[in-house]
Design a protein around this motif. Structure first.
Motif, mmCIF file in Angstrom:
data_model
loop_
_atom_site.group_PDB
_atom_site.id
_atom_site.type_symbol
_atom_site.label_atom_id
_atom_site.label_comp_id
_atom_site.label_asym_id
_atom_site.label_seq_id
_atom_site.Cartn_x
_atom_site.Cartn_y
_atom_site.Cartn_z
ATOM 1 N N GLY A 123 0.819 -1.209 0.000
ATOM 2 C CA GLY A 123 0.000 0.000 0.000
ATOM 3 C C GLY A 123 0.853 1.259 0.000
ATOM 4 N N GLY A 124 1.912 1.251 0.784
ATOM 5 C CA GLY A 124 2.820 2.395 0.815
ATOM 6 C C GLY A 124 3.524 2.602 -0.512
ATOM 7 N N ALA A 125 3.955 1.509 -1.142
ATOM 8 C CA ALA A 125 4.619 1.600 -2.444
ATOM 9 C C ALA A 125 3.662 2.135 -3.510
ATOM 10 C CB ALA A 125 5.160 0.232 -2.856
ATOM 11 N N ILE A 126 2.415 1.694 -3.450
ATOM 12 C CA ILE A 126 1.414 2.157 -4.411
ATOM 13 C C ILE A 126 1.115 3.637 -4.203
ATOM 14 C CG2 ILE A 126 -1.039 1.949 -5.021
ATOM 15 C CD1 ILE A 126 -0.575 -1.159 -4.546
ATOM 16 N N ARG A 127 0.940 4.035 -2.954
ATOM 17 C CA ARG A 127 0.710 5.457 -2.662
ATOM 18 C C ARG A 127 1.876 6.308 -3.163
ATOM 19 N NH1 ARG A 127 -1.401 2.925 1.787
ATOM 20 N NH2 ARG A 127 -3.620 3.290 2.088
ATOM 21 N N HIS A 128 3.095 5.838 -2.894
ATOM 22 C CA HIS A 128 4.287 6.575 -3.323
ATOM 23 C C HIS A 128 4.313 6.722 -4.851
ATOM 24 C CE1 HIS A 128 8.388 8.059 -3.358
ATOM 25 N NE2 HIS A 128 8.629 7.178 -4.309
ATOM 26 N N LEU A 129 4.043 5.644 -5.564
ATOM 27 C CA LEU A 129 4.029 5.687 -7.026
ATOM 28 C C LEU A 129 3.003 6.694 -7.536
ATOM 29 C CD1 LEU A 129 4.600 4.630 -9.927
ATOM 30 C CD2 LEU A 129 2.893 2.844 -9.479
ATOM 31 N N MET A 130 1.801 6.629 -7.002
ATOM 32 C CA MET A 130 0.746 7.523 -7.482
ATOM 33 C C MET A 130 1.039 8.976 -7.113
ATOM 34 S SD MET A 130 -2.642 5.173 -7.120
ATOM 35 C CE MET A 130 -3.675 6.410 -7.884
ATOM 36 N N MET A 131 1.568 9.206 -5.923
ATOM 37 C CA MET A 131 1.911 10.569 -5.517
ATOM 38 C C MET A 131 3.028 11.112 -6.409
ATOM 39 S SD MET A 131 -0.189 11.345 -3.100
ATOM 40 C CE MET A 131 0.488 12.752 -2.257
ATOM 41 N N ALA A 132 4.041 10.302 -6.685
ATOM 42 C CA ALA A 132 5.153 10.738 -7.527
ATOM 43 C C ALA A 132 4.682 11.029 -8.954
ATOM 44 C CB ALA A 132 6.249 9.676 -7.540
ATOM 45 N N THR A 133 3.658 10.326 -9.408
ATOM 46 C CA THR A 133 3.172 10.486 -10.771
ATOM 47 C C THR A 133 2.200 11.647 -10.915
ATOM 48 O OG1 THR A 133 3.394 8.085 -11.079
ATOM 49 C CG2 THR A 133 2.056 9.273 -12.689
ATOM 50 N N PHE A 134 1.276 11.821 -9.965
ATOM 51 C CA PHE A 134 0.167 12.752 -10.169
ATOM 52 C C PHE A 134 0.060 13.912 -9.189
ATOM 53 C CE2 PHE A 134 -1.497 8.610 -11.824
ATOM 54 C CZ PHE A 134 -1.456 8.954 -13.161
ATOM 55 N N ASP A 135 0.714 13.836 -8.034
ATOM 56 C CA ASP A 135 0.555 14.894 -7.033
ATOM 57 C C ASP A 135 1.159 16.197 -7.542
ATOM 58 O OD1 ASP A 135 -0.279 15.782 -4.423
ATOM 59 O OD2 ASP A 135 1.827 15.795 -3.841
ATOM 60 N N LYS A 136 0.448 17.289 -7.348
ATOM 61 C CA LYS A 136 0.894 18.616 -7.759
ATOM 62 C C LYS A 136 0.698 19.571 -6.592
ATOM 63 C CE LYS A 136 1.103 17.508 -12.245
ATOM 64 N NZ LYS A 136 2.038 16.445 -12.327
ATOM 65 N N PRO A 137 1.627 20.494 -6.357
ATOM 66 C CA PRO A 137 1.454 21.441 -5.243
ATOM 67 C C PRO A 137 0.135 22.206 -5.325
ATOM 68 C CG PRO A 137 3.655 21.651 -6.180
ATOM 69 C CD PRO A 137 2.877 20.716 -7.072
ATOM 70 N N GLU A 138 -0.260 22.578 -6.521
ATOM 71 C CA GLU A 138 -1.502 23.336 -6.686
ATOM 72 C C GLU A 138 -2.743 22.454 -6.699
ATOM 73 O OE1 GLU A 138 -0.128 22.157 -10.780
ATOM 74 O OE2 GLU A 138 0.878 22.890 -8.983
ATOM 75 N N SER A 139 -2.548 21.139 -6.778
ATOM 76 C CA SER A 139 -3.664 20.209 -6.807
ATOM 77 C C SER A 139 -3.245 18.897 -6.131
ATOM 78 C CB SER A 139 -4.093 19.964 -8.261
ATOM 79 O OG SER A 139 -5.238 19.162 -8.316
ATOM 80 N N PRO A 140 -3.262 18.867 -4.794
ATOM 81 C CA PRO A 140 -2.794 17.685 -4.070
ATOM 82 C C PRO A 140 -3.630 16.436 -4.373
ATOM 83 C CG PRO A 140 -3.294 19.496 -2.552
ATOM 84 C CD PRO A 140 -3.712 19.923 -3.913
ATOM 85 N N LEU A 141 -2.950 15.327 -4.418
ATOM 86 C CA LEU A 141 -3.579 14.030 -4.664
ATOM 87 C C LEU A 141 -3.758 13.302 -3.339
ATOM 88 C CD1 LEU A 141 -4.337 11.915 -6.954
ATOM 89 C CD2 LEU A 141 -2.074 10.959 -6.534
ATOM 90 N N THR A 142 -4.907 12.642 -3.180
ATOM 91 C CA THR A 142 -5.158 11.775 -2.044
ATOM 92 C C THR A 142 -5.325 10.364 -2.581
ATOM 93 O OG1 THR A 142 -6.296 13.543 -0.881
ATOM 94 C CG2 THR A 142 -6.719 11.323 -0.116
ATOM 95 N N VAL A 143 -4.666 9.393 -1.983
ATOM 96 C CA VAL A 143 -4.766 7.995 -2.410
ATOM 97 C C VAL A 143 -5.257 7.178 -1.220
ATOM 98 C CG1 VAL A 143 -3.555 5.996 -3.349
ATOM 99 C CG2 VAL A 143 -2.865 8.312 -4.036
ATOM 100 N N GLU A 144 -6.512 6.737 -1.307
ATOM 101 C CA GLU A 144 -7.124 5.966 -0.224
ATOM 102 C C GLU A 144 -8.475 5.461 -0.691
ATOM 103 O OE1 GLU A 144 -6.835 4.093 3.221
ATOM 104 O OE2 GLU A 144 -5.328 5.545 2.656
ATOM 105 N N PRO A 145 -8.824 4.241 -0.527
ATOM 106 C CA PRO A 145 -8.060 3.142 0.057
ATOM 107 C C PRO A 145 -7.223 2.445 -1.002
ATOM 108 C CG PRO A 145 -10.242 2.359 -0.481
ATOM 109 C CD PRO A 145 -10.187 3.824 -0.870
ATOM 110 N N VAL A 146 -6.308 1.618 -0.558
ATOM 111 C CA VAL A 146 -5.532 0.761 -1.445
ATOM 112 C C VAL A 146 -5.856 -0.674 -1.054
ATOM 113 C CG1 VAL A 146 -3.239 0.052 -2.199
ATOM 114 C CG2 VAL A 146 -3.686 2.460 -1.677
ATOM 115 N N HIS A 188 -4.918 14.439 -14.983
ATOM 116 C CA HIS A 188 -4.597 14.751 -13.596
ATOM 117 C C HIS A 188 -3.894 16.082 -13.450
ATOM 118 C CE1 HIS A 188 -5.586 10.747 -12.018
ATOM 119 N NE2 HIS A 188 -5.210 10.355 -13.202
ATOM 120 N N SER A 189 -3.110 16.464 -14.447
ATOM 121 C CA SER A 189 -2.299 17.670 -14.298
ATOM 122 C C SER A 189 -3.042 18.932 -14.649
ATOM 123 C CB SER A 189 -1.050 17.575 -15.152
ATOM 124 O OG SER A 189 -1.371 17.236 -16.469
#
Length: 157
Positions: free
Chosen positions: A30-53, A156-157
């Motif tokens: 779950g942590g690895a998946i969250r990290h992957l998705m955050m690294a791919t899609f998270d943006k300072p102006e548009s934060p990503l939330t990943v839950e549940p995994v 996403h961006s």
């Protein structure tokens, strides 16, 4: 005096430890998946939330939200790493659809039940965002989706 200083130091250390997000030291799938998705899609102006995994063997479904949008992502384990396969909405919580994405009927039924159980623990407003994703967007080899033209899901961006 010395004892109260030690107590204060322990209290502060515990407080700082608890302030670190769980995913920062989560080495699970779950942590690895969250990290992957955050690294791919998270943006300072548009934060990503990943839950549940929800992970079942080498397949996972992760709910995500970003601003007013949301959806679910299907991921596959390749070796020791997770890769994004596709994004969709409600199709990824239905056993019938999961079989089309490569799960056996038994795996799909178990995954659908696990997703329903995990999502039942979340805020209904967050879960409602997962349904806003329209259609299915396949990911490329690097786990990114191609440009989206016309209607449907916005990138996403």
């Amino acid at each position: 005096m010395r004892r109260s200083t030690l107590s204060l130091a322990i209290t502060l250390a515990l407080g700082l430890t608890l302030a670190v997000p769980a995913s920062a030291h989560d080495t699970s799938d779950g942590g690895a998946i969250r990290h992957l998705m955050m690294a791919t899609f998270d943006k300072p102006e548009s934060p990503l939330t990943v839950e549940p995994v929800v992970v079942q063997g080498d397949i996972a479904v992760a709910g995500w939200s970003q601003g007013e949008m949301g959806g679910r992502a299907l991921l596959r384990r390749k070796g020791d790493a997770w890769t994004l396969t596709l994004c969709s909405g409600d199709a990824l919580k239905e056993a019938a659809s999961l079989t089309h994405f490569g799960l056996s009927q038994t795996e799909a039924s178990a995954m659908a039940a696990a997703i329903a159980e995990a999502e039942a623990k979340l805020d209904p407003a967050l879960v409602a965002k997962f349904s806003t994703f329209d259609g299915v967007v396949m990911m490329d080899e690097e786990g990114h989706h191609p440009p989206v033209h016309g209607g449907g899901h916005k990138p996403h961006s």
